[in-house]
Design a protein around this motif. Structure first.
Motif, PDB file in Angstrom:
ATOM      1  N   MET B  18       0.917  -1.175  -0.065  1.00 17.94           N
ATOM      2  CA  MET B  18      -0.026   0.103   0.152  1.00 17.94           C
ATOM      3  C   MET B  18       0.744   1.089  -0.011  1.00 17.94           C
ATOM      4  O   MET B  18       0.603   2.160  -0.511  1.00 17.94           O
ATOM      5  CB  MET B  18      -0.883   0.079   1.009  1.00 17.94           C
ATOM      6  CG  MET B  18      -2.043  -1.083   0.990  1.00 17.94           C
ATOM      7  SD  MET B  18      -3.033  -1.234   2.454  1.00 17.94           S
ATOM      8  CE  MET B  18      -4.433  -0.097   1.825  1.00 17.94           C
ATOM      9  N   ALA B  25       1.292   6.538  -6.816  1.00 21.04           N
ATOM     10  CA  ALA B  25       0.179   7.227  -7.024  1.00 21.04           C
ATOM     11  C   ALA B  25       0.417   8.856  -6.607  1.00 21.04           C
ATOM     12  O   ALA B  25      -0.154   9.693  -7.161  1.00 21.04           O
ATOM     13  CB  ALA B  25      -1.124   6.687  -6.381  1.00 21.04           C
ATOM     14  N   ALA B  26       1.095   8.975  -5.673  1.00 21.23           N
ATOM     15  CA  ALA B  26       1.327  10.242  -4.876  1.00 21.23           C
ATOM     16  C   ALA B  26       2.212  11.130  -6.274  1.00 21.23           C
ATOM     17  O   ALA B  26       2.071  12.477  -6.184  1.00 21.23           O
ATOM     18  CB  ALA B  26       2.182  10.326  -3.911  1.00 21.23           C
ATOM     19  N   PRO B  29      -1.224  13.045 -10.480  1.00 20.47           N
ATOM     20  CA  PRO B  29      -2.545  13.493 -10.096  1.00 20.47           C
ATOM     21  C   PRO B  29      -3.396  12.403  -9.982  1.00 20.47           C
ATOM     22  O   PRO B  29      -3.431  11.351 -10.654  1.00 20.47           O
ATOM     23  CB  PRO B  29      -2.996  14.522 -11.361  1.00 20.47           C
ATOM     24  CG  PRO B  29      -1.529  14.811 -11.728  1.00 20.47           C
ATOM     25  CD  PRO B  29      -0.593  13.852 -11.556  1.00 20.47           C
ATOM     26  N   ALA B  30      -4.419  12.550  -9.392  1.00 21.40           N
ATOM     27  CA  ALA B  30      -5.396  11.531  -9.011  1.00 21.40           C
ATOM     28  C   ALA B  30      -6.194  11.153 -10.241  1.00 21.40           C
ATOM     29  O   ALA B  30      -6.511  11.746 -10.923  1.00 21.40           O
ATOM     30  CB  ALA B  30      -6.205  11.789  -7.942  1.00 21.40           C
ATOM     31  N   GLY B  31      -6.721   9.921 -10.085  1.00 20.32           N
ATOM     32  CA  GLY B  31      -7.441   9.342 -11.033  1.00 20.32           C
ATOM     33  C   GLY B  31      -8.564   8.715 -10.296  1.00 20.32           C
ATOM     34  O   GLY B  31      -8.599   8.510  -9.057  1.00 20.32           O
ATOM     35  N   PRO B  32      -9.861   8.524 -11.064  1.00 19.76           N
ATOM     36  CA  PRO B  32     -10.833   7.989 -10.456  1.00 19.76           C
ATOM     37  C   PRO B  32     -10.610   6.651  -9.727  1.00 19.76           C
ATOM     38  O   PRO B  32      -9.996   5.894 -10.573  1.00 19.76           O
ATOM     39  CB  PRO B  32     -11.976   7.945 -11.320  1.00 19.76           C
ATOM     40  CG  PRO B  32     -11.354   7.938 -12.575  1.00 19.76           C
ATOM     41  CD  PRO B  32      -9.880   8.756 -12.439  1.00 19.76           C
ATOM     42  N   GLY B 119      -7.028  11.408 -15.250  1.00 15.48           N
ATOM     43  CA  GLY B 119      -8.070  12.331 -14.939  1.00 15.48           C
ATOM     44  C   GLY B 119      -7.865  13.648 -15.794  1.00 15.48           C
ATOM     45  O   GLY B 119      -8.880  13.958 -16.565  1.00 15.48           O
ATOM     46  N   THR B 123     -10.384  14.975 -19.609  1.00 12.60           N
ATOM     47  CA  THR B 123     -11.088  16.342 -19.293  1.00 12.60           C
ATOM     48  C   THR B 123     -10.712  17.156 -20.636  1.00 12.60           C
ATOM     49  O   THR B 123     -11.239  17.945 -20.869  1.00 12.60           O
ATOM     50  CB  THR B 123     -10.643  17.137 -17.887  1.00 12.60           C
ATOM     51  OG1 THR B 123     -11.080  16.210 -16.983  1.00 12.60           O
ATOM     52  CG2 THR B 123     -11.232  18.243 -17.727  1.00 12.60           C
TER      53      THR B 123
END
Lengths: 292, 494
Positions: B18, B25-26, B29-32, B119, B123
């Protein structure tokens, strides 16, 4: 030279702020779906749908206000306590200030992911620590808390995260306000026999009102616009319990491609924030104008 | 019930897994948090030792039915620049290589491959392409096909780069998955997948064998699955699950479960869903029983991929893109792949959903000169079987979508590709619109598993919710009824 700079700044503002604002407002009256060639004029239908038909809009609005209330009201009280505490410390003040400010400069997405791990109910650090503590104290094992996985806890967990993340910047503003209060007021109060409590409520709090007002107003605006923690940590769930208005807006706009509806939601939110800001300023200014 | 504590090893593995996930991931940028989202980000580890033959370009490859022929010059030798967008770091690196190969052939062409986060990617595309801007080419994702097709945002394939009949005859599920888009004449096609993925079950070999099971006998039916999942689940001394016997992307499991019983997800006109029915109820009851009766999983467990890589889940079911993540980020984890269990243990009337991994599509609003070069580059990409089979398919856990490549020894030796190639005959191509995916999670699965809503109530609510969202538009492109074994599905469905 100065005229050129002003024109440049004005052009920048017009292009990047005014024009998109007007453009979005105009298209909030259309069935604006960018992936389709034609856009149908709907009049006020998008607004009517959000206000009177879309139950999720009001749920999301409730969630936004819940976050704003927790984050601003409770958060400001805690920040004030921290600022007063740091202000009263003579040594290591710079260290403490930097420590509390550190979360503010960390990337929101990165720390949200770390907190998600902390909150993980089965193997996360928080629950593991709670269980280990209970075990150490020979207490019966507490119930497992699904910090982000259960609707009754998820928003509170995000509010707690918000305290931590936004504490630094508020604390610095309040600390600056505290340090602007002339020491002579406290000395005079002390001579008159005022205790610490009276000094706080009669001197500190009234003179801190401009800074507090700023923290509250900006806090409310930011809280009602909150997006990233929900997007990263919960995705708006469980059971819609952490879907805020901006997350709903994002979902409608960029997942379901209903740009017109998303634009309408954003303008409703804008109106609400503007209204709240006026009300707050009116209310709060009356309390700090008394000394003027 | 087992009374085995979470081992320190498992705990450390979970924590490390984890933390690594968070660290990776950090950086982006975040993804769904979406089960369908390819999480291809992370360090690139080459899979196997695939040698690229020097003469790749000279091989008699003609995957599109029309061999690629190098031209004397392109764009009349005038300089031209194309933008090519990608969201996955892994693919970005090999796409850079493709662009370089092409630019060597035509030095006047510059192809800028840029990598963007998931993300932001959609967009930006959603806003830019309809506005006549955006890249000349971009990597398409199956989940966006319906929307982009309906919006006329993919240029139709010109006849000089692909032969429609050849594609229909030689590409896996191509004719079933192809859709008419408004920008093309009826029958024109706009995308050509470079890989075909299906749901697959991943089983931790060590845990499986420790329990006395044979890798040659994975569970075939839902009933088998319950038995092995219960045996593999572990609890701590407070009766909490510390190792899940089975975890899945539940919305996808539900979708496949309906197909396996012969029920389509949508009505024939594609305007309404079919959620409130017996087949859906069966699938939901099974999922609920796994949580509440068998207690092989609960919502408090980490995500299925985190659980599997930390050995706190023994079996997971997911789309096969998971393969690339497991191979790249967890090379030491021993697992084997098997077909997902089906309702009655057979692949009939259907096994599950087929999804395409779509390579580059061309922007219809790009200037004509850019479109011409873009299509030539596109044709060049499909000129190499090696590129299709190795670089894309096997590396990502897909099967090559070109029939002749499925029989390649290296494809048949790849355990995931082998599972998919054995099931692909019974796959239904369908890219459910985002509104369906959101609705199934929010209005159906979560209320049942987290909110305690009765299945019948949740089905009725979800159907109403998704149908009302679907009603906002009329042009949904639902293609599930192109299924080649439609005669085996429940007859007379609305």
């Amino acid at each position: 030279m100065i005229g050129g700079a002003i024109v440049l700044a004005a052009a920048y503002f017009l292009i990047w702020t005014v024009f998109p604002f007007i453009y979005t407002f105009v298209y909030s009256f259309f069935d604006w779906q960018p992936l389709r060639p034609t856009q149908e004029f709907l009049g006020l239908d998008n607004y009517a749908e959000a206000l009177f038909k879309d139950q999720r809009f009001w749920l999301a609005m409730g969630n936004s206000f819940e976050f704003a209330f927790g984050n601003v009201v409770l958060g400001t009280v805690i920040c004030l306590l921290v600022a007063v505490m740091i202000n009263s410390v003579k040594r290591f003040q710079a260290f403490l200030r930097a420590s509390y400010f550190m979360p503010t400069v960390t990337g929101m997405v990165a720390v949200a992911l770390v907190w998600e791990f902390i909150y993980q109910p089965r193997f996360g650090i928080l629950n593991t620590t709670i269980f280990a503590t209970a075990d150490f104290l020979n207490l019966p094992p507490p119930p497992e808390i699904g910090w982000l996985t259960r609707p009754q806890h998820a928003m509170n967990s995000l509010i707690l995260f918000g305290f931590w993340k936004f504490l630094g910047v508020r604390m610095i503003i309040l600390l600056a306000g505290l340090q602007n209060i002339p020491q002579t007021y406290y000395e005079a109060a002390q001579i008159d026999g005022a205790g610490a409590r009276a000094s706080f409520f009669r001197i500190t709090l009234p003179l801190l009102m401009p800074a507090l007002s700023f923290v509250v107003v900006v806090g409310v605006i930011n809280s009602l616009q909150v997006f990233v923690p929900m997007y990263v940590m919960t995705g708006g769930g469980p059971l819609f319990s952490t879907t805020t208005v901006v997350l709903l807006l994002y979902e409608k706009t960029f997942q379901l491609f209903r740009f017109g509806y998303g634009a309408a939601i954003s303008f409703i939110l804008f109106a609400i924030i503007m209204l709240m800001t006026f009300v707050q300023l009116r209310f709060l200014r009356s309390s700090w104008d008394i000394g003027a | 019930m087992h009374d085995t504590r979470l081992t320190r090893r498992s705990f450390l593995r979970l924590g490390a897994g984890m933390a690594a996930t968070a660290a990776i991931a950090a950086c982006a940028p975040a993804g769904p948090a979406d089960g369908d989202m390819p999480s291809d980000m992370g360090p690139v580890v080459e899979i196997g030792t695939i040698e690229v033959p020097d003469n790749v370009f000279d091989l008699p490859n003609a995957a599109t039915g029309i061999p690629y022929v190098q031209k004397d010059s392109i764009n009349n030798g005038e300089p031209i620049t194309l933008e090519y967008w990608e969201w996955a770091l892994d693919r970005y690196e090999y796409e850079l290589g493709w662009a370089e190969e092409y630019m060597k052939l035509y030095p006047n062409v510059t192809i800028n491959v840029s990598n963007q986060s998931w993300g932001e990617y959609w967009t930006k595309l959603t806003v830019n392409v309809p506005a006549g801007q955006g890249p000349a080419l971009w990597h398409m994702h199956t989940s966006q096909l319906t929307e982009f097709c309906d919006g006329g945002l993919m240029d139709p394939m010109p006849d000089h780069v692909a032969n429609r009949k050849f594609l229909d005859d030689n590409w896996v599920a191509f004719s079933e998955g192809a859709m008419d888009c408004p920008t093309g004449t009826p029958g024109s096609r706009h995308f050509l997948p470079m890989g075909t993925m299906m749901p697959v079950m991943y089983i931790n070999t060590r845990l499986w064998e420790e329990e006395g099971f044979s890798v040659d006998e994975p569970p075939k039916s839902w009933s088998d699955l319950r038995t092995v999942a219960k045996a593999l689940t572990r609890y701590d001394n407070q009766d909490r699950i510390v190792r899940s016997g089975f975890q899945a992307d539940w919305p996808t499991f539900h979708k496949n479960g309906c197909y396996q019983q012969g029920r389509y997800l949508f009505t024939q006109d594609g305007k309404r869903t079919q959620i409130n029915n017996q087949e859906s109820r069966n699938a939901l009851q099974f999922i609920k029983d796994l949580h509440e009766v068998d207690r092989v999983v609960d919502p408090e467990m980490p995500s299925r991929l985190d659980s599997f890589t930390s050995e706190t889940a023994a079996i997971i079911a997911d789309f096969s893109w998971v393969t690339s993540v497991l191979r790249r980020n967890n090379p030491d984890l021993e697992w084997f792949a098997a077909p997902i269990p089906t309702f009655d243990g057979t692949f009939q009337p259907a096994y599950g959903n087929i999804r395409f991994a779509v390579e580059a599509v061309v922007n219809p609003y790009a200037p004509e000169a850019e479109k011409a070069v873009a299509w030539d580059f596109w044709h060049f990409l499909y000129s190499s079987d090696h590129r299709v089979a190795h670089t894309v398919a096997l590396r990502n856990g897909f099967i090559p979508p070109y029939n002749k490549l499925i029989d390649l020894p290296e494809v048949q030796e790849d355990q995931v590709a082998k599972v998919i190639s054995g099931a692909v005959e019974w796959g239904i191509v369908n890219d459910t619109p985002a509104v369906y995916n959101v609705g199934i999670t929010d209005a159906l699965i979560d209320p049942i598993l987290v909110g305690g809503t009765e299945i019948d109530d949740a089905m009725a609510q979800a159907e109403q919710f998704i149908d009302s969202e679907l009603a906002q538009r009329e042009d949904w492109n639902i293609i599930e009824r192109n299924y080649k074994h439609a005669n085996l599905m429940i007859p007379d469905q609305p």
